[in-house]
Design an enzyme around this catalytic site. Structure first.
Site, PDB file in Angstrom:
ATOM      1  N   ARG A 185      71.492  69.403 -66.199  1.00 42.80           N
ATOM      2  CA  ARG A 185      71.175  68.238 -65.366  1.00 42.80           C
ATOM      3  C   ARG A 185      71.796  68.464 -63.987  1.00 42.80           C
ATOM      4  NH1 ARG A 185      73.511  62.066 -65.900  1.00 42.80           N
ATOM      5  NH2 ARG A 185      72.256  61.188 -64.221  1.00 42.80           N
ATOM      6  N   HIS A 186      71.088  68.024 -62.952  1.00 41.48           N
ATOM      7  CA  HIS A 186      71.630  68.130 -61.590  1.00 41.48           C
ATOM      8  C   HIS A 186      73.020  67.500 -61.516  1.00 41.48           C
ATOM      9  CE1 HIS A 186      71.132  63.834 -60.768  1.00 41.48           C
ATOM     10  NE2 HIS A 186      69.974  63.928 -61.421  1.00 41.48           N
ATOM     11  N   HIS A 242      66.494  66.649 -64.767  1.00 38.83           N
ATOM     12  CA  HIS A 242      67.038  65.292 -64.700  1.00 38.83           C
ATOM     13  C   HIS A 242      67.325  64.741 -66.095  1.00 38.83           C
ATOM     14  CE1 HIS A 242      65.582  65.290 -60.490  1.00 38.83           C
ATOM     15  NE2 HIS A 242      64.578  65.978 -60.994  1.00 38.83           N
ATOM     16  N   GLU A 250      61.931  63.778 -62.063  1.00 38.57           N
ATOM     17  CA  GLU A 250      62.409  62.658 -62.873  1.00 38.57           C
ATOM     18  C   GLU A 250      61.313  61.604 -63.001  1.00 38.57           C
ATOM     19  OE1 GLU A 250      63.981  61.600 -65.233  1.00 38.57           O
ATOM     20  OE2 GLU A 250      66.035  61.166 -64.588  1.00 38.57           O
ATOM     21  N   ARG A 276      68.275  67.353 -55.188  1.00 33.12           N
ATOM     22  CA  ARG A 276      69.495  67.427 -56.010  1.00 33.12           C
ATOM     23  C   ARG A 276      69.404  68.522 -57.079  1.00 33.12           C
ATOM     24  NH1 ARG A 276      66.888  62.428 -57.018  1.00 33.12           N
ATOM     25  NH2 ARG A 276      66.399  61.923 -59.195  1.00 33.12           N
ATOM     26  N   ASN A 278      74.264  58.215 -58.307  1.00 30.62           N
ATOM     27  CA  ASN A 278      74.802  58.277 -59.674  1.00 30.62           C
ATOM     28  C   ASN A 278      76.127  57.527 -59.728  1.00 30.62           C
ATOM     29  OD1 ASN A 278      73.808  61.720 -60.238  1.00 30.62           O
ATOM     30  ND2 ASN A 278      72.795  59.884 -60.972  1.00 30.62           N
TER      31      ASN A 278
END
Length: 197
Positions: free
Chosen positions: A12-13, A157, A93, A66, A19
């Site tokens: 995952r980024h 994502h 995503e 990202r 976030n």
């Protein structure tokens, strides 16, 4: 899916400011923050230790900023050319539609009935304003899984990871929709099983 399917090393980024603030990013193109860059380096170290022939893997990322940043930092950390990877639009995503940029607290305050409907069935609920459900995301990325021909490192994502776990590993949709998808770690999907490293 057949057990002989290639191994997926899913990353995952790294963290973004959204976030950190608990904002729904979806398809908003938010860059990594400083912690996210550190997490990308950590993911690179973990992947290099995990896959003895990591230079022979295929590398594919979502085209969002990202994920590309994460991939390039990760590859640089592993001693690989940062740009030696492919992009795949199918890995973007899921979109939260009109809710993107909001926190869940703000969503629950602004649209309590709709927020409640999503809580009842996270997998199948599509937010207003053109949002996607996890079920819709699965249909978008299913061909990506079938197209894999070799062991692959994928940077994408949280929603994409949940869809992979449902499709490839048979994780129930209710469980998959609520799983934590860690940043800075590697989710290894082999056959029907998965583990975090």
């Amino acid at each position: 899916m057949t057990p002989s399917r290639p191994t997926i090393y899913f990353i995952r980024h790294g963290e973004t400011d959204w976030n950190l603030e608990g904002r729904l990013q979806g398809q908003k193109d938010i860059p990594l923050n400083d912690m996210g860059r550190v997490q990308a380096e950590e993911a690179g170290r973990r992947l290099a230790a995990l896959a003895p022939r990591y230079e022979d893997l295929a590398y594919v990322a979502s085209p969002m900023t990202r994920t590309r940043e994460t991939m390039e930092i990760m590859r640089r950390t592993m001693g690989l050319h940062p740009e030696g990877y492919k992009l795949d639009e199918r890995l973007v995503e899921l979109t939260f539609g009109a809710w993107e940029g909001m926190t869940w607290k703000e969503v629950r305050k602004a649209e309590p009935q709709l927020a409640s409907l999503r809580e009842q069935d996270k997998w199948h609920y599509a937010p207003p304003g053109g949002g996607e459900s996890y079920a819709m995301l699965v249909e978008r990325i299913r061909p990506f899984l079938y197209d894999l021909t070799r062991d692959t490192a994928v940077v994408a994502h949280g929603g994409v990871a949940r869809a992979f776990l449902s499709m490839a590993c048979g994780v129930s949709t209710r469980q998959a929709a609520s799983l934590d998808i860690w940043q800075g770690r590697v989710l290894v999907i082999e056959g029907r099983s998965y583990r975090w490293v």
